[in-house]
Design a protein around this motif. Structure first.
Motif, PDB file in Angstrom:
ATOM      1  N   LEU A   1      11.247  47.837  23.758  1.00 43.29           N
ATOM      2  CA  LEU A   1      10.757  48.591  24.906  1.00 43.29           C
ATOM      3  C   LEU A   1       9.501  49.382  24.557  1.00 43.29           C
ATOM      4  CD1 LEU A   1      14.106  49.909  26.427  1.00 43.29           C
ATOM      5  CD2 LEU A   1      12.596  48.187  27.412  1.00 43.29           C
ATOM      6  N   ARG A   2       9.524  50.052  23.438  1.00 42.82           N
ATOM      7  CA  ARG A   2       8.368  50.878  23.060  1.00 42.82           C
ATOM      8  C   ARG A   2       7.143  50.027  22.732  1.00 42.82           C
ATOM      9  NH1 ARG A   2       9.280  56.189  22.836  1.00 42.82           N
ATOM     10  NH2 ARG A   2      11.439  56.922  22.785  1.00 42.82           N
ATOM     11  N   SER A   3       7.358  48.773  22.335  1.00 38.59           N
ATOM     12  CA  SER A   3       6.210  47.890  22.081  1.00 38.59           C
ATOM     13  C   SER A   3       5.416  47.631  23.355  1.00 38.59           C
ATOM     14  CB  SER A   3       6.677  46.565  21.467  1.00 38.59           C
ATOM     15  OG  SER A   3       7.299  45.727  22.433  1.00 38.59           O
ATOM     16  N   GLY A   4       6.066  47.768  24.511  1.00 41.02           N
ATOM     17  CA  GLY A   4       5.352  47.585  25.775  1.00 41.02           C
ATOM     18  C   GLY A   4       4.302  48.644  26.037  1.00 41.02           C
ATOM     19  N   ALA A   5       4.382  49.763  25.309  1.00 44.24           N
ATOM     20  CA  ALA A   5       3.428  50.865  25.493  1.00 44.24           C
ATOM     21  C   ALA A   5       2.395  50.900  24.375  1.00 44.24           C
ATOM     22  CB  ALA A   5       4.179  52.187  25.563  1.00 44.24           C
ATOM     23  N   PHE A   6       2.166  49.750  23.706  1.00 39.95           N
ATOM     24  CA  PHE A   6       1.313  49.771  22.500  1.00 39.95           C
ATOM     25  C   PHE A   6      -0.128  50.152  22.799  1.00 39.95           C
ATOM     26  CE2 PHE A   6      -1.405  45.934  22.557  1.00 39.95           C
ATOM     27  CZ  PHE A   6      -0.882  45.287  23.671  1.00 39.95           C
ATOM     28  N   LEU A   7      -0.587  49.989  24.046  1.00 39.70           N
ATOM     29  CA  LEU A   7      -1.961  50.351  24.386  1.00 39.70           C
ATOM     30  C   LEU A   7      -2.082  51.810  24.817  1.00 39.70           C
ATOM     31  CD1 LEU A   7      -3.261  47.224  26.373  1.00 39.70           C
ATOM     32  CD2 LEU A   7      -3.820  47.903  24.029  1.00 39.70           C
ATOM     33  N   ARG A   8      -0.957  52.501  24.923  1.00 38.44           N
ATOM     34  CA  ARG A   8      -0.965  53.873  25.420  1.00 38.44           C
ATOM     35  C   ARG A   8      -0.911  54.873  24.262  1.00 38.44           C
ATOM     36  NH1 ARG A   8       3.848  54.114  29.644  1.00 38.44           N
ATOM     37  NH2 ARG A   8       3.101  56.282  29.763  1.00 38.44           N
ATOM     38  N   SER A   9      -1.458  56.048  24.495  1.00 41.32           N
ATOM     39  CA  SER A   9      -1.432  57.094  23.463  1.00 41.32           C
ATOM     40  C   SER A   9      -0.794  58.384  23.964  1.00 41.32           C
ATOM     41  CB  SER A   9      -2.857  57.389  22.987  1.00 41.32           C
ATOM     42  OG  SER A   9      -3.675  57.779  24.073  1.00 41.32           O
ATOM     43  N   ASP A  10      -0.357  58.388  25.233  1.00 43.89           N
ATOM     44  CA  ASP A  10       0.220  59.586  25.844  1.00 43.89           C
ATOM     45  C   ASP A  10       1.711  59.671  25.490  1.00 43.89           C
ATOM     46  OD1 ASP A  10       0.470  57.208  27.275  1.00 43.89           O
ATOM     47  OD2 ASP A  10       0.610  58.206  29.212  1.00 43.89           O
ATOM     48  N   LYS A  11       2.017  60.249  24.330  1.00 43.23           N
ATOM     49  CA  LYS A  11       3.365  60.189  23.775  1.00 43.23           C
ATOM     50  C   LYS A  11       4.417  60.802  24.693  1.00 43.23           C
ATOM     51  CE  LYS A  11       2.023  59.955  18.912  1.00 43.23           C
ATOM     52  NZ  LYS A  11       2.161  60.569  17.560  1.00 43.23           N
ATOM     53  N   ALA A  12       4.104  61.930  25.290  1.00 39.61           N
ATOM     54  CA  ALA A  12       5.080  62.570  26.172  1.00 39.61           C
ATOM     55  C   ALA A  12       5.388  61.680  27.376  1.00 39.61           C
ATOM     56  CB  ALA A  12       4.562  63.934  26.632  1.00 39.61           C
ATOM     57  N   ALA A  13       4.352  61.073  27.944  1.00 33.79           N
ATOM     58  CA  ALA A  13       4.551  60.187  29.096  1.00 33.79           C
ATOM     59  C   ALA A  13       5.297  58.912  28.686  1.00 33.79           C
ATOM     60  CB  ALA A  13       3.211  59.841  29.729  1.00 33.79           C
ATOM     61  N   ILE A  14       5.008  58.401  27.475  1.00 30.43           N
ATOM     62  CA  ILE A  14       5.723  57.223  26.977  1.00 30.43           C
ATOM     63  C   ILE A  14       7.215  57.531  26.843  1.00 30.43           C
ATOM     64  CG2 ILE A  14       6.065  55.735  24.961  1.00 30.43           C
ATOM     65  CD1 ILE A  14       2.998  55.913  24.530  1.00 30.43           C
ATOM     66  N   ASN A  15       7.536  58.696  26.280  1.00 31.22           N
ATOM     67  CA  ASN A  15       8.942  59.085  26.139  1.00 31.22           C
ATOM     68  C   ASN A  15       9.608  59.248  27.500  1.00 31.22           C
ATOM     69  OD1 ASN A  15       8.902  59.092  23.326  1.00 31.22           O
ATOM     70  ND2 ASN A  15       8.255  61.237  23.220  1.00 31.22           N
ATOM     71  N   ALA A  16       8.865  59.798  28.458  1.00 35.03           N
ATOM     72  CA  ALA A  16       9.416  59.951  29.811  1.00 35.03           C
ATOM     73  C   ALA A  16       9.657  58.594  30.452  1.00 35.03           C
ATOM     74  CB  ALA A  16       8.466  60.790  30.665  1.00 35.03           C
ATOM     75  N   ASP A  17       8.713  57.661  30.251  1.00 33.41           N
ATOM     76  CA  ASP A  17       8.884  56.324  30.815  1.00 33.41           C
ATOM     77  C   ASP A  17      10.033  55.584  30.135  1.00 33.41           C
ATOM     78  OD1 ASP A  17       6.857  56.735  32.595  1.00 33.41           O
ATOM     79  OD2 ASP A  17       5.346  55.595  31.486  1.00 33.41           O
ATOM     80  N   PHE A  18      10.192  55.790  28.814  1.00 32.74           N
ATOM     81  CA  PHE A  18      11.322  55.172  28.125  1.00 32.74           C
ATOM     82  C   PHE A  18      12.635  55.672  28.725  1.00 32.74           C
ATOM     83  CE2 PHE A  18      14.642  55.354  24.900  1.00 32.74           C
ATOM     84  CZ  PHE A  18      14.702  54.019  24.516  1.00 32.74           C
ATOM     85  N   ASP A  19      12.749  56.979  28.927  1.00 31.49           N
ATOM     86  CA  ASP A  19      13.969  57.534  29.520  1.00 31.49           C
ATOM     87  C   ASP A  19      14.196  56.969  30.915  1.00 31.49           C
ATOM     88  OD1 ASP A  19      14.363  59.062  27.255  1.00 31.49           O
ATOM     89  OD2 ASP A  19      13.457  60.882  28.104  1.00 31.49           O
ATOM     90  N   ASP A  20      13.108  56.781  31.673  1.00 29.49           N
ATOM     91  CA  ASP A  20      13.219  56.240  33.026  1.00 29.49           C
ATOM     92  C   ASP A  20      13.687  54.785  32.993  1.00 29.49           C
ATOM     93  OD1 ASP A  20      12.767  56.480  35.929  1.00 29.49           O
ATOM     94  OD2 ASP A  20      11.188  55.006  35.584  1.00 29.49           O
ATOM     95  N   VAL A  21      13.148  53.989  32.053  1.00 36.64           N
ATOM     96  CA  VAL A  21      13.528  52.577  31.975  1.00 36.64           C
ATOM     97  C   VAL A  21      15.000  52.427  31.595  1.00 36.64           C
ATOM     98  CG1 VAL A  21      13.213  50.445  30.636  1.00 36.64           C
ATOM     99  CG2 VAL A  21      11.221  51.642  31.563  1.00 36.64           C
ATOM    100  N   VAL A  22      15.452  53.176  30.592  1.00 36.29           N
ATOM    101  CA  VAL A  22      16.855  53.022  30.194  1.00 36.29           C
ATOM    102  C   VAL A  22      17.795  53.611  31.248  1.00 36.29           C
ATOM    103  CG1 VAL A  22      16.373  52.838  27.733  1.00 36.29           C
ATOM    104  CG2 VAL A  22      16.820  55.101  28.735  1.00 36.29           C
ATOM    105  N   ARG A  23      17.314  54.552  32.043  1.00 39.25           N
ATOM    106  CA  ARG A  23      18.115  55.029  33.173  1.00 39.25           C
ATOM    107  C   ARG A  23      18.203  53.947  34.241  1.00 39.25           C
ATOM    108  NH1 ARG A  23      15.916  59.559  33.434  1.00 39.25           N
ATOM    109  NH2 ARG A  23      14.240  59.054  34.900  1.00 39.25           N
ATOM    110  N   HIS A  24      17.097  53.208  34.406  1.00 36.22           N
ATOM    111  CA  HIS A  24      17.050  52.120  35.389  1.00 36.22           C
ATOM    112  C   HIS A  24      17.880  50.922  34.922  1.00 36.22           C
ATOM    113  CE1 HIS A  24      15.181  50.392  38.931  1.00 36.22           C
ATOM    114  NE2 HIS A  24      14.851  49.311  38.262  1.00 36.22           N
ATOM    115  N   PHE A  25      17.957  50.718  33.599  1.00 33.77           N
ATOM    116  CA  PHE A  25      18.713  49.612  33.018  1.00 33.77           C
ATOM    117  C   PHE A  25      19.776  50.185  32.072  1.00 33.77           C
ATOM    118  CE2 PHE A  25      14.378  47.925  33.691  1.00 33.77           C
ATOM    119  CZ  PHE A  25      14.653  46.851  34.526  1.00 33.77           C
TER     120      PHE A  25
END
Length: 234
Positions: free
Chosen positions: A97-121
């Motif tokens: 999952l985190r590999s999908g954010a490899f082009l991003r550098s916004d760590k706080a937003a990446i962590n928030a999106d990770f929490d959102d994805v695992v909540r969704h799945f």
């Protein structure tokens, strides 16, 4: 959001796409259906920069992308879930999952999106420390879609997401696609399961041997005699 104009793609001297035009609005689902070898996956691969085009233009959010490298296209907001899922088998679910954010550098937003994805799945949350290779086919499909969402896409393209799944999992994937659209992300859907695709989509294209044979509102194509005979089993 996406305009494909007079698109031609060749594999060596063989024409895979012969001047197709496709429009994707900034909401809803557009589906491309057709037989094996019709050019559906080639269309998606051309959008993502994975195959060179011979002629034509691909414009995303007002910018030509048909000469860009795949990572540049991802950076503009196009996420591609390929046929066959293609998760990283020797990485954990969380690492995939985190590999999908490899082009991003916004760590706080990446962590928030990770929490959102695992909540969704929630299944992925339960299996976050497992190797991806240990997941079922349906779970790997969820993982592939979740990984794409980690790039925070403006548009998602899905290639045969129901392939090889049980009827129960096909319905689950359909629900996931609807949820993604409700979150404001338009979807381009390639599907062999034409019944599901036409029921999900707002607009549809029928590809036959590299050309657009039919197009129109999905509910109208669902009732089209040729489509019913060729793709819906009568």
């Amino acid at each position: 959001m996406l305009e494909i104009r007079n698109l031609h793609v060749h594999y060596h001297k063989v024409a895979a796409l012969k001047g197709i035009d496709i429009t994707v609005p900034n909401d809803g689902i557009v589906t491309i259906i057709g037989a094996n070898g019709a050019g559906k996956s080639t269309t998606l691969r051309a959008i993502s920069g994975l195959v060179p085009i011979s002629q034509g233009e691909i414009v995303f959010s007002g910018k030509r992308i048909d000469r860009l490298a795949p990572e540049k296209i991802v950076g503009l907001g196009v996420a591609h879930v390929p046929e066959g899922r293609r998760v990283f088998p020797n990485l954990t679910v969380e690492e995939n999952l985190r590999s999908g954010a490899f082009l991003r550098s916004d760590k706080a937003a990446i962590n928030a999106d990770f929490d959102d994805v695992v909540r969704h799945f929630p299944r992925l949350k339960e299996r976050r420390k497992q190797w991806a290779r240990s997941l079922s086919g349906g779970e790997q499909q969820m993982l592939a879609i979740g990984r794409a969402l980690m790039s925070r896409p403006k548009m998602l393209i899905l290639d045969e997401p129901s392939m090889g799944l049980s009827p129960v999992m096909v319905q689950e994937v359909a629900r996931i696609i609807r949820d993604i659209v409700e979150r404001g992300v338009p979807v381009v859907l390639v599907e062999q399961n034409a019944e599901m695709a036409l029921r999900l989509a707002r607009f549809a294209y029928v590809l036959e041997t590299g050309s657009i044979a039919l197009k129109g509102p999905a509910h109208e194509l669902h009732d089209n005699e040729h489509v019913r005979r060729a793709y819906l089993g009568g």
